[in-house]
Design an enzyme around this catalytic site. Sequence first.
Site, PDB file in Angstrom:
ATOM      1  N   LYS A 101      -3.912  -7.876  -0.031  1.00 29.21           N
ATOM      2  CA  LYS A 101      -3.949  -6.535   0.722  1.00 29.21           C
ATOM      3  C   LYS A 101      -5.744  -6.329   0.984  1.00 29.21           C
ATOM      4  O   LYS A 101      -6.096  -5.477  -0.863  1.00 29.21           O
ATOM      5  CB  LYS A 101      -2.536  -5.149   0.118  1.00 29.21           C
ATOM      6  CG  LYS A 101      -2.261  -4.610   1.612  1.00 29.21           C
ATOM      7  CD  LYS A 101      -1.537  -3.844   0.570  1.00 29.21           C
ATOM      8  CE  LYS A 101      -0.684  -2.448   0.793  1.00 29.21           C
ATOM      9  NZ  LYS A 101       0.316  -2.046   0.912  1.00 29.21           N
ATOM     10  N   SER A 182       3.398  -0.650   4.340  1.00 31.84           N
ATOM     11  CA  SER A 182       2.131  -0.849   4.749  1.00 31.84           C
ATOM     12  C   SER A 182       1.139  -2.624   4.672  1.00 31.84           C
ATOM     13  O   SER A 182       1.049  -1.979   4.417  1.00 31.84           O
ATOM     14  CB  SER A 182       1.430  -0.046   4.178  1.00 31.84           C
ATOM     15  OG  SER A 182       1.363  -0.472   2.520  1.00 31.84           O
ATOM     16  N   THR A 203       4.071   1.890  -2.669  1.00 31.14           N
ATOM     17  CA  THR A 203       4.335   2.769  -3.748  1.00 31.14           C
ATOM     18  C   THR A 203       5.896   3.965  -3.305  1.00 31.14           C
ATOM     19  O   THR A 203       6.417   4.468  -3.673  1.00 31.14           O
ATOM     20  CB  THR A 203       3.525   4.366  -2.635  1.00 31.14           C
ATOM     21  OG1 THR A 203       1.802   3.606  -3.249  1.00 31.14           O
ATOM     22  CG2 THR A 203       3.451   5.700  -3.346  1.00 31.14           C
ATOM     23  N   GLY A 205       8.023   1.513  -0.402  1.00 31.72           N
ATOM     24  CA  GLY A 205       8.215   0.689   0.499  1.00 31.72           C
ATOM     25  C   GLY A 205       7.651  -0.287   0.791  1.00 31.72           C
ATOM     26  O   GLY A 205       7.973  -0.931   2.201  1.00 31.72           O
ATOM     27  N   SER A 206       6.386  -0.273   0.807  1.00 30.49           N
ATOM     28  CA  SER A 206       5.588  -0.884   1.243  1.00 30.49           C
ATOM     29  C   SER A 206       5.395  -2.669   0.636  1.00 30.49           C
ATOM     30  O   SER A 206       4.779  -3.110   2.104  1.00 30.49           O
ATOM     31  CB  SER A 206       4.037  -0.717   1.049  1.00 30.49           C
ATOM     32  OG  SER A 206       3.949   0.443   1.580  1.00 30.49           O
TER      33      SER A 206
END
Length: 544
Positions: A101, A182, A203, A205-206
Amino acid sequence: MVASFGIVLWLVAQVWVIQTAGFPSLIDATIEEIKDGLECGLFSSVDLVTAYLGRIAEVNADLKAVTEVNPDALEIAAALDDERAKGKIRGPLHGIPILIKNNIATKDKMNNTAGSFALLGAYPPRDSHIASQLRAAGVVILGKSNLSQWANFRSSNSSNGWSAHGGQVHAAYIKNQDPSGSSSGSGVAASLGLAAACLGSETDGSIISPSQRNNIVGIKPSVGLTSRDLVIPISEHQDTVGPMGRTVRDAATVLQAIAGPDPNDNYTSAIPGPLPDYLAACKPDALIGARLGIPANTIELFQGFDNTSQPEIDAFFAASKILAMAGATILPNANFTNLTEWANSTAENTVLNADFLVNLASYLAKLATNPNNVHSLADVSRFTKEVMPGPEEYPSRDTAVWDQALDPVSGFNNTDPRFWPALQQDLFLGGEGGLFGALDRNKLDAIILPSSFSPGFAAIVGAPIVTVPMGFYPANASVVMNTRGDLVDTGPNVPFGLSFLGRRFDEAKLIGYAFAFEQMTQVRKNVLPVVIPKTEVKVRPRSL
Ligand SMILES: *[C@@H]1O[C@H](CO)[C@@H](O)[C@H](O)[C@H]1NC(C)=O
Ligand SMILES: *[C@@H]1O[C@H](CO)[C@@H](O)[C@H](O)[C@H]1NC(C)=O
Ligand SMILES: *[C@@H]1O[C@H](CO)[C@@H](O)[C@H](O)[C@H]1NC(C)=O
Ligand SMILES: *[C@@H]1O[C@H](CO)[C@@H](O)[C@H](O)[C@H]1NC(C)=O
Ligand SMILES: *[C@@H]1O[C@H](CO)[C@@H](O)[C@H](O)[C@H]1NC(C)=O
Ligand SMILES: *[C@@H]1O[C@H](CO)[C@@H](O)[C@H](O)[C@H]1NC(C)=O
Ligand SMILES: *[C@@H]1O[C@H](CO)[C@@H](O)[C@H](O)[C@H]1NC(C)=O
Ligand SMILES: *[C@@H]1O[C@H](CO)[C@@H](O)[C@H](O)[C@H]1NC(C)=O
Ligand SMILES: *[C@@H]1O[C@H](CO)[C@@H](O)[C@H](O)[C@H]1NC(C)=O
Ligand SMILES: CC(=O)N[C@H]1CO[C@H](CO)[C@@H](O)[C@@H]1O
C-alpha cells in the site's frame, strides 16, 4: 540401479504432471504453487516480475490499482534468482512479487504519498520495518498500490479508492465497482493476480472491507503484531499492517514474514512470546470443537442501518450452518451488551483526530526530504486547499475530517486531558461492553459476523479479524451507488465475506477457522471478475 531408475521415472512423471496440467493462471496461482514453480525451474523470479508487470500494464489504465511500479523490480528479481542458483533460499517468499500500500515507506526510487501530492518526492531515511522484513524474506517489492487518499482520513464526500496521485481505483466484479477502501488497490491487485499478494493497512475496516469486496482473504492483525514504523499513520492506537491474498494460506505466509517486534514501534512489545506458526494453523479440521458466537443484536442494528445488505445476512446464516457442520458450536445470542452506546459514541472520532495530529507530525519529522515543507496536519491542509487545490480536487472532495481535528475550540491532540476519557470509553465499548465481553461471558473462541458489519468493534480495542470470501450479491440485486454517486457500491455479483473476530494476538485461531471454512466452500471461484488480465508467466519445459 533399479531404485535409481525408479526415481528417474518418478521425476519424469512429476514434471509431466506439472507440464500437462499446466501452471495455473496467475489469477489463481497460490504462493505455494509459485514457490514450487520457482524451485523446479518452470520460471524464474525475473519471468514472474515480467508477467506481473504485463498484467498491471493491461488493466491499470482502467482500474488504477497500482500507483507506481518499482523501477528496480527486475534487477532485484535477477539478484534473487542468482541467490537461488547458488543455493541460498531465504524462505517461502524467496523471489515472490508483492505490492504494498502506498503508505508503507521504502527507501528506493518509489514515493510514499498516501495518495497526496504533498508527499511526492518526500523520501524516508531508510526502509520501513515492514519493507525491510519483506526484503529479508526475499520478496520482490513490485510496486505501490493505490488507496483511498490519506487512508480515508480527509474527506466527508470523497470516494473509496480515490487519491489525487493515483486516480480512482475500480474493482472488477461489476463495471464501475466501488473497490471499498482504504486498501483499495491492494484488494483489486490481489484479486486479479497483479502480484502474488499485497499488503494493506487498517485503522477501521481498511483491510477487511476491500478484501471482502474484491473476493479475497484479508487479515487485520492485532495492533502491535506488525510494526507501523515509517507507515503514514492515522492513529497509533488503531493502525495495523496486514496481508491481503487470494487464499488463507497465502495471507498466513505473508503475515509470518511481516509480524514481530520492532524497537521503532513500541506497541510491538505487547506481542506475547514467540510468534505462532500461522501456516501450520491452516488445518482442515480447525473448526472441530470451536465455540463461535453470533452477536444477534449487532446484525439487527446493521440491518436497520442498511436494508440492502440482506443477501449478506442470508449468506451469513447459511455459512454459520456450514461452520456447525464442520464441528463448531454456534452460540446465536452472543450479544454486545453496550451496542446502543457504541452506536451513539463519538469516542473513536475523538481518538483518531487527536492521534492523527501527533502521529502525522511525527512521521513527517522523520522524512529525509520534504520538498513541500509539510510538517503538520495544518501544513498538509494548507497545501491541499491553497497550493494544489486542482489536483487534490478540493473542494469537490472536502477536508471535513481535518477541519474537525484542527478546530481551535473542539480539536485537541492526544496529550490533552479530554483524550483519555474518549480512549477509555472505546476500550469499554469494544471490550467488556462489546467484543471481549461477548467472548468471555460465552467462553467463545471467536465472534463471527458478515464482514460488512465487523471492523468497528475490533478497531477500537486493537483486536484481530480475518475475512474470507462468503458469497456474491445475486444476479437480480438492484444496483446501489456509493454516497458520492459515482461508483457501484453493491449490485449483481458484488462479493462479500465472513469475518472471524478474536482476542488480541489470537490470529492463529482465526486463520485456522477461516482456512477450514475456505476449504469446505471454495466460494471465490463461483464468480469471475469482468476484467481478467491475460498475460501469464512463461513456463519453460524442464530439461532432465
Ligand atoms: C516519485 O516521484 C517523483 C517526483 O514526482 C518522480 O520523479 C518519480 O518518478 C516517482 N517515482 C516512481 C518510481 O514513479
Ligand atoms: C519506546 O519506549 C521507551 C520507554 O518508554 C522509550 O525510551 C523509547 O524512546 C520508545 N521508543 C519509541 C520508538 O517510541
Ligand atoms: C440478543 O439480541 C437479539 C436481537 O436483538 C435478541 O432477540 C435477543 O433476545 C438477545 N439475547 C440476549 C441473550 O441478550
Ligand atoms: C430500503 O429502504 C428504502 C428507503 O426506506 C426503500 O425505498 C426501499 O424500498 C427498501 N428496500 C428494501 C429491499 O426493502
Ligand atoms: C453499558 O450498559 C449497561 C447496561 O445497560 C449500562 O448500565 C452502562 O451504563 C453502559 N456503559 C456505558 C459506558 O455506556
Ligand atoms: C442512540 O441512543 C438513543 C438514546 O439512548 C437510542 O434511542 C438510539 O437507539 C441509539 N442509537 C442507536 C443507533 O442505537
Ligand atoms: C463536498 O463537500 C464540499 C464542502 O461542503 C462541497 O463544496 C462540495 O461541492 C462537495 N462535493 C460534492 C461532489 O458534493
Ligand atoms: C499537544 O497540544 C498541546 C496544546 O496545544 C501542545 O502544547 C503540545 O505541544 C501538543 N503535543 C504534541 C505532541 O503535539
Ligand atoms: C431475487 O431473486 C430471488 C430468488 O428468485 C428472490 O427471492 C428475491 O426476492 C429477488 N430479489 C429481488 C431484489 O428482486
Ligand atoms: C503504474 C501506473 O500505471 N501508474 C499510473 C497510476 O495512475 C496515475 C494517475 O492516473 C498515473 O499517473 C500513473 O502513471
